[in-house]
Motif scaffolding. Structure first.
Motif: not given
Ligand code: K
Ligand code: CTP
Ligand code: MG
Length: 181
Positions: A49, A102, A109, A124, A127
């Protein structure tokens, strides 16, 4: 509105929320949002990210919304459905919310011990829908309820996971993405 119309509205309205994740894959890289910080022994979000991916994804989604607005009159005449015109706020909340969802998923996670790139089935695929619709209903409620009638919303929840699995598989086959999810 018949089912073709509902499908057309659902797909059109969600396009600015669909492209950001794919755009982020293409332009992502550089410093991660969490700055490498950890929490309880694990990364807060992880290297997947990044600021660049997030900014590029939002820009791509907003630009697409603008392009769709330019095409709206022409396409509307050809399709048996009232395709929405994106308000400036919705043009930003749809992609920003998608990436926020995300990012929230990455946070979850890491908290559940999944490394970067690990799959989290269900999360996945949904989201970014929850994020984009959530941010949009908060900041553009009038546009949201005018566009997402119950049938449109139902179709979005069905076609989005299917499209997500499909596009990620294509991106993986093209070696743009390192995992097929
Ligand atoms: K993702
Ligand atoms: N990406 C990015 N910034 C974002 C989202 C994605 O830079 N806000 C880029 C990263 O290069 C990332 C790739 O797009 O590796 C794929 O995105 P995604 O599958 O969401 O990330 P993962 O690497 O799988 O990481 P995570 O396990 O945290 O989802
Ligand atoms: Mg991934």
């Amino acid at each position: 509105m018949d089912i073709v119309g509902v499908l057309a509205v659902a797909f059109w309205a969600m396009l600015p929320a669909y492209v950001p994740n794919n755009a982020a894959v293409l332009v992502g890289g550089g410093p991660p949002i969490d700055g490498g910080r950890t929490w309880r022994g694990r990364r807060l979000l992880g290297d997947g990210k990044t600021w660049l991916g997030t900014a590029g994804g939002i820009a791509a989604g907003a630009a697409l919304a603008g392009l769709l607005n330019l095409l709206q009159t022409t396409v509307n005449a050809a399709v048996p459905a009232p395709l929405p015109w994106f308000t400036p706020v919705a043009a930003v909340t749809l992609p920003a919310g998608a990436l926020l969802g995300d990012i929230g998923a990455s946070f979850l996670k890491r908290r559940t011990g999944r490394e970067r790139g690990a799959a989290f089935p269900g999360l996945d695929q949904l989201d970014f829908v929850v994020g984009s619709l959530g941010l949009t209903v908060l900041f553009a409620p009038g546009w949201f309820f005018g566009t997402f009638t119950l049938p449109v919303l139902a179709v979005v929840l069905v076609i989005t996971p299917v499209l997500h699995v499909g596009t990620n598989l294509v991106a993986y086959k093209l070696s743009l993405k390192s995992e097929p999810w």
